[in-house]
Design a protein around this motif. Structure first.
Motif, PDB file in Angstrom:
ATOM      1  N   GLY A   1      -9.136   5.531  15.561  1.00  0.00           N
ATOM      2  CA  GLY A   1      -9.254   6.046  14.204  1.00  0.00           C
ATOM      3  C   GLY A   1      -8.174   5.486  13.291  1.00  0.00           C
ATOM      4  N   LEU A   2      -6.931   5.460  13.789  1.00  0.00           N
ATOM      5  CA  LEU A   2      -5.820   4.911  13.004  1.00  0.00           C
ATOM      6  C   LEU A   2      -6.073   3.444  12.668  1.00  0.00           C
ATOM      7  N   LEU A   3      -6.509   2.675  13.674  1.00  0.00           N
ATOM      8  CA  LEU A   3      -6.772   1.245  13.458  1.00  0.00           C
ATOM      9  C   LEU A   3      -7.896   1.037  12.450  1.00  0.00           C
ATOM     10  N   VAL A   4      -8.959   1.836  12.560  1.00  0.00           N
ATOM     11  CA  VAL A   4     -10.088   1.696  11.633  1.00  0.00           C
ATOM     12  C   VAL A   4      -9.650   2.079  10.217  1.00  0.00           C
ATOM     13  N   GLY A   5      -8.855   3.144  10.100  1.00  0.00           N
ATOM     14  CA  GLY A   5      -8.371   3.565   8.783  1.00  0.00           C
ATOM     15  C   GLY A   5      -7.487   2.509   8.140  1.00  0.00           C
ATOM     16  N   LEU A   6      -6.499   2.033   8.892  1.00  0.00           N
ATOM     17  CA  LEU A   6      -5.585   1.004   8.389  1.00  0.00           C
ATOM     18  C   LEU A   6      -6.326  -0.302   8.113  1.00  0.00           C
ATOM     19  N   GLY A   7      -7.121  -0.725   9.097  1.00  0.00           N
ATOM     20  CA  GLY A   7      -7.799  -2.018   9.018  1.00  0.00           C
ATOM     21  C   GLY A   7      -8.783  -2.100   7.862  1.00  0.00           C
ATOM     22  N   THR A   8      -9.541  -1.024   7.637  1.00  0.00           N
ATOM     23  CA  THR A   8     -10.540  -1.087   6.566  1.00  0.00           C
ATOM     24  C   THR A   8      -9.882  -1.085   5.186  1.00  0.00           C
ATOM     25  N   ARG A   9      -8.677  -0.519   5.067  1.00  0.00           N
ATOM     26  CA  ARG A   9      -7.985  -0.557   3.776  1.00  0.00           C
ATOM     27  C   ARG A   9      -7.354  -1.928   3.559  1.00  0.00           C
TER      28      ARG A   9
ATOM     29  N   MET B   1      -8.545   8.443  11.224  1.00  0.00           N
ATOM     30  CA  MET B   1      -8.947   7.387  10.288  1.00  0.00           C
ATOM     31  C   MET B   1      -8.406   7.677   8.885  1.00  0.00           C
ATOM     32  N   LEU B   2      -8.539   8.917   8.436  1.00  0.00           N
ATOM     33  CA  LEU B   2      -8.036   9.281   7.109  1.00  0.00           C
ATOM     34  C   LEU B   2      -6.512   9.155   7.079  1.00  0.00           C
ATOM     35  N   LEU B   3      -5.865   9.499   8.205  1.00  0.00           N
ATOM     36  CA  LEU B   3      -4.413   9.341   8.294  1.00  0.00           C
ATOM     37  C   LEU B   3      -4.041   7.863   8.168  1.00  0.00           C
ATOM     38  N   GLY B   4      -4.803   7.004   8.858  1.00  0.00           N
ATOM     39  CA  GLY B   4      -4.564   5.562   8.777  1.00  0.00           C
ATOM     40  C   GLY B   4      -4.695   5.057   7.343  1.00  0.00           C
ATOM     41  N   MET B   5      -5.705   5.567   6.629  1.00  0.00           N
ATOM     42  CA  MET B   5      -5.899   5.178   5.228  1.00  0.00           C
ATOM     43  C   MET B   5      -4.723   5.647   4.371  1.00  0.00           C
ATOM     44  N   ALA B   6      -4.243   6.857   4.663  1.00  0.00           N
ATOM     45  CA  ALA B   6      -3.111   7.401   3.908  1.00  0.00           C
ATOM     46  C   ALA B   6      -1.854   6.576   4.172  1.00  0.00           C
ATOM     47  N   VAL B   7      -1.659   6.175   5.434  1.00  0.00           N
ATOM     48  CA  VAL B   7      -0.498   5.356   5.794  1.00  0.00           C
ATOM     49  C   VAL B   7      -0.541   4.040   5.020  1.00  0.00           C
ATOM     50  N   HIS B   8      -1.724   3.441   4.937  1.00  0.00           N
ATOM     51  CA  HIS B   8      -1.885   2.201   4.164  1.00  0.00           C
ATOM     52  C   HIS B   8      -1.485   2.437   2.703  1.00  0.00           C
ATOM     53  N   GLY B   9      -1.916   3.587   2.168  1.00  0.00           N
ATOM     54  CA  GLY B   9      -1.586   3.913   0.789  1.00  0.00           C
ATOM     55  C   GLY B   9      -0.082   3.998   0.576  1.00  0.00           C
ATOM     56  N   VAL B  10       0.614   4.650   1.492  1.00  0.00           N
ATOM     57  CA  VAL B  10       2.065   4.807   1.396  1.00  0.00           C
ATOM     58  C   VAL B  10       2.756   3.448   1.532  1.00  0.00           C
ATOM     59  N   LEU B  11       2.342   2.658   2.527  1.00  0.00           N
ATOM     60  CA  LEU B  11       2.981   1.357   2.774  1.00  0.00           C
ATOM     61  C   LEU B  11       2.810   0.408   1.593  1.00  0.00           C
ATOM     62  N   THR B  12       1.604   0.364   1.010  1.00  0.00           N
ATOM     63  CA  THR B  12       1.378  -0.583  -0.086  1.00  0.00           C
ATOM     64  C   THR B  12       2.014  -0.081  -1.384  1.00  0.00           C
TER      65      THR B  12
END
Lengths: 146, 138
Positions: free
Chosen positions: A91-99, B123-134
């Motif tokens: 899930g983390l990889l998919v979330g990070l990767g898709t962004r 997945m939502l956490l990963g998206m949030a992490v991307h938001g913070v990092l960028t």
């Protein structure tokens, strides 16, 4: 390579794909927007007002599709093989990767290829390759440890 | 009106994912397992989806405006840069680990599958992490 004829379902796959296409095309036809699920999900949190409203409405549609199925024809089979730890990592990889990659299976794979975008073709080939290599490693090198 | 159309398109998208078998991680992994017993079904999903999407996109582009009068927001980026490459490889690895991509994850949550809830939360956490990092970088 051996084909798994037992599970191969060309007609329901084509039909399901056509319905997905109707929705992706329909979102552009009605709202003028690309149906990229990862982008819509992330956008729910980064936008406000009308920009947020349509994204939330779209996600509500995704969430209630299985409810509709349950009330009518019944839920389809959903077999999850991954352990909780694997689910979190995936899930983390998919979330990070898709962004970082600006899209997922829908945004690049369906909408992007339908726009004949070379950028989305590159994205699609890369995430497919990532998936093929990962499953090869998990099932044929590590032996399905997860 | 926009919200109603968006809701209906989301609903249709979700139904399509279920009919196509995309919401079944075991089937997705069967497609990604080239070296095992390979289930090519997902090629059919892509073909069916692209034919219909391409048709409607072409029609919409000719009209020049959406049926609700909104401007058509086609993505403008064309460059194949490092974030695109890095991000999509990362996404592919995650997809291969569990057999779940973003759309099916949300449908799984709606179906009340606990594993889908775990995946979607991460997945939502990963998206949030991307938001913070960028955000920090810019």
């Amino acid at each position: 390579m051996t084909i798994d004829w037992l599970h191969f379902s060309p007609w329901t796959s084509l039909l399901g794909g056509a319905l997905i296409g109707l929705a992706a095309g329909g979102l552009m036809f009605s709202l003028g927007r690309i149906a990229g699920i990862s982008g819509i999900l992330a956008g729910m949190f980064s936008t406000t007002g009308n920009e947020r409203v349509w994204r939330v409405a779209f996600v509500l549609g995704l969430l209630t599709a299985p409810v509709l199925a349950r009330l009518t024809v019944g839920l389809p089979v959903m077999t999850f093989e991954a352990s909780p730890t694997t689910l979190v990592v995936a899930g983390l990889l998919v979330g990070l990767g898709t962004r970082y990659g600006f899209g997922c299976t829908s945004g690049h794979g369906i909408c992007g290829l339908s726009r004949l975008s070379a950028r989305s073709l590159a994205a699609t080939l890369l995430f497919m390759a990532g998936g093929f290599v990962t499953v090869y490693g998990m099932r044929h090198v590590l032996g399905g440890a997860a | 009106m926009r919200a109603i159309f968006a809701y209906l398109m989301g609903l249709l998208f979700g139904v399509g994912l279920m009919v196509a078998g995309m919401t079944n991680p075991a089937k997705v992994l069967g497609f990604l397992d080239l070296a095992g017993a390979w289930d090519p079904s997902l090629m059919g999903v892509m073909v069916g989806a692209i034919i219909v999407t391409l048709g409607i996109f072409t029609l919409t582009r000719q009209r020049g405006v959406s049926c609700l009068g909104a401007p058509l927001q086609w993505p403008s980026a064309t460059n194949i840069d490092r974030p695109l490459i890095f991000g999509n490889v990362l996404f592919g690895v995650g997809w291969g680990l569990a057999g779940i991509c973003p759309g099916p994850a949300i449908v799984g949550v709606g179906a009340g599958v606990p594993q889908a809830v775990i995946f979607a939360a991460a997945m939502l956490l990963g998206m949030a992490v991307h938001g913070v990092l960028t955000r920090k970088r810019s």
